[in-house]
Design an enzyme around this catalytic site. Sequence first.
Site, PDB file in Angstrom:
ATOM      1  N   LYS A 241      -4.016  -2.315  14.260  1.00 51.72           N
ATOM      2  CA  LYS A 241      -3.193  -1.382  15.023  1.00 51.72           C
ATOM      3  C   LYS A 241      -3.664  -1.328  16.461  1.00 51.72           C
ATOM      4  O   LYS A 241      -4.863  -1.272  16.730  1.00 51.72           O
ATOM      5  CB  LYS A 241      -3.264  -0.004  14.382  1.00 51.72           C
ATOM      6  CG  LYS A 241      -2.237   0.095  13.281  1.00 51.72           C
ATOM      7  CD  LYS A 241      -2.486   1.239  12.395  1.00 51.72           C
ATOM      8  CE  LYS A 241      -3.669   0.913  11.544  1.00 51.72           C
ATOM      9  NZ  LYS A 241      -3.932   1.855  10.509  1.00 51.72           N
TER      10      LYS A 241
ATOM     11  N   GLU B  15       0.820  -1.222   0.000  1.00 54.36           N
ATOM     12  CA  GLU B  15       0.000   0.000   0.000  1.00 54.36           C
ATOM     13  C   GLU B  15       0.856   1.275   0.000  1.00 54.36           C
ATOM     14  O   GLU B  15       2.062   1.227   0.267  1.00 54.36           O
ATOM     15  CB  GLU B  15      -0.910  -0.002   1.231  1.00 54.36           C
ATOM     16  CG  GLU B  15      -0.139  -0.168   2.535  1.00 54.36           C
ATOM     17  CD  GLU B  15      -0.800   0.483   3.735  1.00 54.36           C
ATOM     18  OE1 GLU B  15      -1.254   1.639   3.617  1.00 54.36           O
ATOM     19  OE2 GLU B  15      -0.850  -0.175   4.792  1.00 54.36           O
TER      20      GLU B  15
HETATM   21  N1  PSU Z   1      -0.255   0.219   8.961  1.00 55.77           N
HETATM   22  C1  PSU Z   1       0.832   0.961   9.291  1.00 55.77           C
HETATM   23  N2  PSU Z   1       0.780   2.309   9.072  1.00 55.77           N
HETATM   24  C2  PSU Z   1      -0.314   2.892   8.456  1.00 55.77           C
HETATM   25  C3  PSU Z   1      -1.460   2.108   8.103  1.00 55.77           C
HETATM   26  C4  PSU Z   1      -1.353   0.777   8.380  1.00 55.77           C
HETATM   27  O1  PSU Z   1       1.802   0.415   9.823  1.00 55.77           O
HETATM   28  O2  PSU Z   1      -0.276   4.093   8.219  1.00 55.77           O
HETATM   29  C5  PSU Z   1      -2.678   2.691   7.374  1.00 55.77           C
HETATM   30  C6  PSU Z   1      -3.199   1.611   6.428  1.00 55.77           C
HETATM   31  O3  PSU Z   1      -3.214   2.149   5.139  1.00 55.77           O
HETATM   32  C7  PSU Z   1      -4.598   1.300   6.902  1.00 55.77           C
HETATM   33  C8  PSU Z   1      -5.012   2.644   7.407  1.00 55.77           C
HETATM   34  O4  PSU Z   1      -5.409   0.798   5.868  1.00 55.77           O
HETATM   35  O5  PSU Z   1      -3.838   3.075   8.118  1.00 55.77           O
HETATM   36  C9  PSU Z   1      -6.276   2.535   8.243  1.00 55.77           C
HETATM   37  O6  PSU Z   1      -6.792   3.804   8.430  1.00 55.77           O
HETATM   38  P1  PSU Z   1      -8.281   4.009   9.028  1.00 55.77           P
HETATM   39  O7  PSU Z   1      -8.191   3.554  10.451  1.00 55.77           O
HETATM   40  O8  PSU Z   1      -8.545   5.493   8.913  1.00 55.77           O
HETATM   41  O9  PSU Z   1      -9.196   3.175   8.180  1.00 55.77           O
END
Ligand code: PSU
Length: 305
Positions: A165, A30
Amino acid sequence: MTAMEHPAAPRLTGEIADALRRGQPVVALETTLVSHGFSAGRGLDAALESERRVRAAGAVPATIGVLDGVIRVGLTRAELERFAAAGTSARKVGGRDLAAAVAQGALGATTVGGTLAVCRLAGIRFMGTGGIGGVHRGFAESLDVSADLPQLARTPALVVCSGPKSILDVSATSELMETLGIPVIGWRTKTLPRFYTGDGGPPVSATVGDAVEAARIADAHWQINADSGLILGRPPSTSLDIDTLITEAVDRVRAEGITGQAVTPAVLSVIDELTHGFSGEINRQFIADNAALAAEVAVAYAATG
Ligand code: PSU
Ligand code: MN
């Protein structure tokens, strides 16, 4: 791009298109983590290191993003630099944001969900990342649940990550993955990793000991559910126990009134600040390790096909 092609059709590099045609292993990566996940160019290092590790494991890396309104599968170093340089001014593009990013000629950094939507179009079955999005803490008030999960539920791809996360509500995320029918496979672990730390998470739905076993489960899953994805959770090699720091960061971001798409990058950057850059370093490491494991499983899957 030929005139016949639809403007929303993804543009694949020749190498990736060839590999897919021949059934060779390809691993999607990504770009949100490149633009939004790190400060000061470290996202670029994470992306380049992930690509190197995918190649070293015998697969072709396919980093995905929207560049000048074109959905791109495979980016050059100079193109990746544009995502890194843009930082949070690049649009954060989930599945629902792809159409607008294309039509408006935007620079769009795809999230896990956005990347998976493109994988579905391109026929890529493996992806590596750091952590997936999930159910946010305080979801009952905000209804903030990442679009990564429903997208995964309708994309035939296996995502290697270090769990959701830990800034999220990990148990609620695990419950929702069960509801959505997403298998959560533990890589040599019985519990779902929690991003910075391997321990203390909810139980996984199955455990595997090697890449061949993981590929076999993915293959069987796609026989049974042709359109649905899986998680392979790999604990980070270096664990960082920072639960109190995470709570502090989440509270601080909430107090600043930050909501929606901006929450995740803001919390990650406060944690990085509170750990003097150490959390970012560990994050970079496990992103690359996960990309390498995704490649190993892709290689094992291609060998069985
Ligand atoms: N994993 C990481 N760093 C990031 C992300 C994931 O180590 O920045 C990003 C990914 O792109 C994931 C996004 O899909 O954060 C999720 O964001 P949200 O909670 O707004 O959906
Ligand atoms: Mn959200």
